[in-house]
Structures are given as C-alpha cells and as structure tokens.
Motif scaffolding. Structure first.
Motif, PDB file in Angstrom:
ATOM      1  N   GLU A  91      16.315   6.162 -14.401  1.00 61.59           N
ATOM      2  CA  GLU A  91      15.729   5.027 -13.712  1.00 61.59           C
ATOM      3  C   GLU A  91      14.295   5.374 -13.336  1.00 61.59           C
ATOM      4  OE1 GLU A  91      18.355   4.193 -10.420  1.00 61.59           O
ATOM      5  OE2 GLU A  91      19.463   2.748 -11.627  1.00 61.59           O
ATOM      6  N   LEU A  92      13.503   4.354 -13.235  1.00 60.88           N
ATOM      7  CA  LEU A  92      12.102   4.506 -12.895  1.00 60.88           C
ATOM      8  C   LEU A  92      11.938   4.237 -11.405  1.00 60.88           C
ATOM      9  CD1 LEU A  92       9.287   4.916 -14.145  1.00 60.88           C
ATOM     10  CD2 LEU A  92       9.216   2.476 -14.594  1.00 60.88           C
ATOM     11  N   GLY A  93      11.383   5.207 -10.665  1.00 58.83           N
ATOM     12  CA  GLY A  93      11.166   5.054  -9.230  1.00 58.83           C
ATOM     13  C   GLY A  93       9.902   4.255  -8.959  1.00 58.83           C
ATOM     14  N   MET A  94      10.049   3.199  -8.185  1.00 59.71           N
ATOM     15  CA  MET A  94       8.933   2.308  -7.899  1.00 59.71           C
ATOM     16  C   MET A  94       8.296   2.668  -6.552  1.00 59.71           C
ATOM     17  SD  MET A  94       9.360   0.807 -10.710  1.00 59.71           S
ATOM     18  CE  MET A  94       8.288  -0.607 -10.790  1.00 59.71           C
ATOM     19  N   ALA A  95       7.111   2.150  -6.292  1.00 58.96           N
ATOM     20  CA  ALA A  95       6.363   2.483  -5.072  1.00 58.96           C
ATOM     21  C   ALA A  95       7.067   2.029  -3.794  1.00 58.96           C
ATOM     22  CB  ALA A  95       4.960   1.878  -5.139  1.00 58.96           C
ATOM     23  N   ASN A  96       7.963   1.058  -3.877  1.00 60.24           N
ATOM     24  CA  ASN A  96       8.667   0.599  -2.674  1.00 60.24           C
ATOM     25  C   ASN A  96       9.922   1.426  -2.393  1.00 60.24           C
ATOM     26  OD1 ASN A  96      10.457  -0.366  -4.617  1.00 60.24           O
ATOM     27  ND2 ASN A  96      10.748  -2.344  -3.612  1.00 60.24           N
ATOM     28  N   GLN A 116      -3.803  -9.875  -2.379  1.00 62.20           N
ATOM     29  CA  GLN A 116      -4.681 -10.095  -1.229  1.00 62.20           C
ATOM     30  C   GLN A 116      -3.862 -10.466   0.006  1.00 62.20           C
ATOM     31  OE1 GLN A 116      -7.175 -13.031  -3.132  1.00 62.20           O
ATOM     32  NE2 GLN A 116      -8.754 -11.518  -3.629  1.00 62.20           N
ATOM     33  N   ALA A 117      -2.896 -11.369  -0.135  1.00 54.54           N
ATOM     34  CA  ALA A 117      -2.074 -11.807   1.000  1.00 54.54           C
ATOM     35  C   ALA A 117      -1.238 -10.659   1.571  1.00 54.54           C
ATOM     36  CB  ALA A 117      -1.167 -12.963   0.577  1.00 54.54           C
ATOM     37  N   ALA A 118      -0.838  -9.723   0.711  1.00 55.25           N
ATOM     38  CA  ALA A 118      -0.019  -8.591   1.154  1.00 55.25           C
ATOM     39  C   ALA A 118      -0.859  -7.449   1.719  1.00 55.25           C
ATOM     40  CB  ALA A 118       0.830  -8.076  -0.007  1.00 55.25           C
ATOM     41  N   GLY A 119      -2.181  -7.548   1.602  1.00 52.53           N
ATOM     42  CA  GLY A 119      -3.050  -6.497   2.116  1.00 52.53           C
ATOM     43  C   GLY A 119      -3.047  -5.238   1.272  1.00 52.53           C
ATOM     44  N   LEU A 120      -2.847  -5.388  -0.037  1.00 53.05           N
ATOM     45  CA  LEU A 120      -2.751  -4.229  -0.924  1.00 53.05           C
ATOM     46  C   LEU A 120      -4.001  -4.001  -1.778  1.00 53.05           C
ATOM     47  CD1 LEU A 120       0.947  -4.645  -2.115  1.00 53.05           C
ATOM     48  CD2 LEU A 120       0.038  -2.957  -0.503  1.00 53.05           C
ATOM     49  N   VAL A 121      -5.071  -4.727  -1.501  1.00 46.26           N
ATOM     50  CA  VAL A 121      -6.285  -4.614  -2.310  1.00 46.26           C
ATOM     51  C   VAL A 121      -6.802  -3.176  -2.328  1.00 46.26           C
ATOM     52  CG1 VAL A 121      -8.715  -5.310  -2.462  1.00 46.26           C
ATOM     53  CG2 VAL A 121      -6.942  -7.025  -2.050  1.00 46.26           C
ATOM     54  N   ASP A 122      -6.955  -2.572  -1.162  1.00 41.73           N
ATOM     55  CA  ASP A 122      -7.497  -1.210  -1.104  1.00 41.73           C
ATOM     56  C   ASP A 122      -6.577  -0.203  -1.783  1.00 41.73           C
ATOM     57  OD1 ASP A 122      -9.755  -2.068   0.243  1.00 41.73           O
ATOM     58  OD2 ASP A 122      -8.947  -1.606   2.228  1.00 41.73           O
ATOM     59  N   GLN A 140       5.504 -13.724   5.850  1.00 38.35           N
ATOM     60  CA  GLN A 140       6.249 -13.133   4.744  1.00 38.35           C
ATOM     61  C   GLN A 140       5.550 -11.906   4.155  1.00 38.35           C
ATOM     62  OE1 GLN A 140       9.319 -14.008   3.521  1.00 38.35           O
ATOM     63  NE2 GLN A 140       9.378 -15.287   5.346  1.00 38.35           N
ATOM     64  N   LYS A 141       4.536 -11.401   4.857  1.00 38.55           N
ATOM     65  CA  LYS A 141       3.725 -10.298   4.334  1.00 38.55           C
ATOM     66  C   LYS A 141       4.567  -9.075   3.959  1.00 38.55           C
ATOM     67  CE  LYS A 141      -0.405  -7.606   5.362  1.00 38.55           C
ATOM     68  NZ  LYS A 141      -1.532  -7.429   6.297  1.00 38.55           N
ATOM     69  N   ASP A 142       5.521  -8.693   4.793  1.00 33.35           N
ATOM     70  CA  ASP A 142       6.342  -7.513   4.494  1.00 33.35           C
ATOM     71  C   ASP A 142       7.212  -7.735   3.260  1.00 33.35           C
ATOM     72  OD1 ASP A 142       5.268  -6.111   6.618  1.00 33.35           O
ATOM     73  OD2 ASP A 142       6.933  -6.560   7.982  1.00 33.35           O
ATOM     74  N   THR A 143       7.783  -8.914   3.129  1.00 34.88           N
ATOM     75  CA  THR A 143       8.596  -9.238   1.947  1.00 34.88           C
ATOM     76  C   THR A 143       7.737  -9.228   0.690  1.00 34.88           C
ATOM     77  OG1 THR A 143      10.087 -10.583   3.289  1.00 34.88           O
ATOM     78  CG2 THR A 143      10.113 -10.979   0.904  1.00 34.88           C
ATOM     79  N   LEU A 144       6.567  -9.855   0.778  1.00 36.83           N
ATOM     80  CA  LEU A 144       5.652  -9.891  -0.359  1.00 36.83           C
ATOM     81  C   LEU A 144       5.207  -8.486  -0.749  1.00 36.83           C
ATOM     82  CD1 LEU A 144       3.998 -11.535  -2.388  1.00 36.83           C
ATOM     83  CD2 LEU A 144       2.236 -11.773  -0.613  1.00 36.83           C
ATOM     84  N   LYS A 145       4.878  -7.671   0.248  1.00 39.63           N
ATOM     85  CA  LYS A 145       4.457  -6.295  -0.018  1.00 39.63           C
ATOM     86  C   LYS A 145       5.573  -5.522  -0.731  1.00 39.63           C
ATOM     87  CE  LYS A 145       2.577  -2.227   2.280  1.00 39.63           C
ATOM     88  NZ  LYS A 145       2.195  -1.620   3.554  1.00 39.63           N
ATOM     89  N   ASN A 146       6.807  -5.687  -0.295  1.00 37.28           N
ATOM     90  CA  ASN A 146       7.948  -5.023  -0.934  1.00 37.28           C
ATOM     91  C   ASN A 146       8.083  -5.452  -2.389  1.00 37.28           C
ATOM     92  OD1 ASN A 146      10.415  -3.424  -0.988  1.00 37.28           O
ATOM     93  ND2 ASN A 146      11.514  -5.374  -0.910  1.00 37.28           N
ATOM     94  N   ILE A 147       7.951  -6.744  -2.652  1.00 37.00           N
ATOM     95  CA  ILE A 147       8.051  -7.249  -4.030  1.00 37.00           C
ATOM     96  C   ILE A 147       6.924  -6.682  -4.886  1.00 37.00           C
ATOM     97  CG2 ILE A 147       7.856  -9.314  -5.483  1.00 37.00           C
ATOM     98  CD1 ILE A 147       9.357 -10.815  -3.193  1.00 37.00           C
TER      99      ILE A 147
END
Length: 176
Positions: A127-132, A55-61, A95-102
C-alpha cells in the motif's frame, strides 16, 4: 490538454580561448521551465477546482516547499463527478479540516514516477502511504496505473516532485 514546458539551453557557439570554456552554457530559469507542483497546478486550466481547494485548506505553502512530493491531481471533471454541492460544501471555512484531510490523501512525500508505482506498489499487500496517514492501493489494469481506482492520465515532472493527473477524486476511507 496538458502542455509540458521544456527548459531551453543556450550555448555560446562563438570562438573563444580556453579561458572562456563553459561560460556560454546556461539554463533558462523562468516561470515556465522551473515550476514546482503548485505553480504547475495554478497554470493548468484543468485544475482550477483543485487550486481553489488547496487555497481554502491553507496548503499553498506546503506544496510550494522543497518536497519532494508526488501529487495525484484530480481534474475539474473529476471534481464534477462528486455529488452535487460536495465541492461547494468542502470549500466552506467550517470544512477546512475535512478538506485538508482529503487533499493530503492525494499527496505522497517522495518522488514516485509511474514506473516506480507499477514496480514497487502493485503487490497484494503493498500500500502507498499518503500524507494524511492513510493508505491507498496501486493497481495496474490494461496497462494503466490506478490509485484506489483513479486512473493516472498524465504525469508532469516538477522541481519539487511529480504530478500525476487523475480522473477521480480520491476519498479517504472511514476508519473502522
């Protein structure tokens, strides 16, 4: 303990003619049997920290859309292993951008079961490619699947992918 919900199928066993064939079969569609990865996390008492972070990172949707996604979902206990104050700091608006990256480091676009992870991503150079945009290593040790050292402790299918519950928060490596 993580509980899985199963869809119930009701079958009309009454007598009828051929015109009624197939009309009595339906799948239950409710909030428990038709959950996406986000709803599963929201409904888990073991993932309240993860939900607050999403929620804090704005990734709900993002996590509620069609996907498919493979989410490596750290438990509250996994977040508690981080140094004191880390989670509180990450939840701050600056810290939203850092949190979103994590958090995006915990997501793969695609539906990767544990069997697929074990068979396709455990080679020396795989290796497994992640969304970030970063990558992780998948290993198998004593029959358990690990993602950068985090052990998959449960897997839960969702309508838009799969959640692998992990015992450690994955942290992206600094680029060299």
């Amino acid at each position: 303990m993580i509980l899985l919900s199963f869809a119930l199928i009701g079958i009309n066993c009454g007598k009828g003619d051929d015109a009624d064939a197939g009309k009595g079969i339906s799948a239950v569609s409710d909030d428990k049997s038709q959950q996406d990865v986000l709803k599963i996390a929201i409904g888990s008492k073991d993932h309240t920290t993860l939900v607050a972070a999403v929620q804090a990172a704005g990734l709900v949707d993002s996590l509620a859309n069609q996907g498919p996604f493979t989410v490596f979902a750290p438990t509250n206990d996994a977040f508690a292993k981080l140094p004191a104050g880390t989670v509180d700091d990450l939840l701050k608006p600056n810290q939203k951008d850092t949190l979103k990256n994590i958090l995006e480091y915990h997501v793969v676009v695609g539906n990767l079961t544990e069997a697929i992870l074990k068979s396709e991503f455990t080679g020396k150079d795989d290796e497994l490619g992640m969304a970030n945009g970063a990558h992780t290593k998948v290993t198998v040790k004593n029959g358990k699947t690990l993602i950068n050292g985090a052990t998959i402790i449960a897997s839960i299918p969702a309508t838009n992918g799969i959640i692998h519950v992990v015992d450690t928060v994955l942290l992206p490596q600094e680029k060299k």
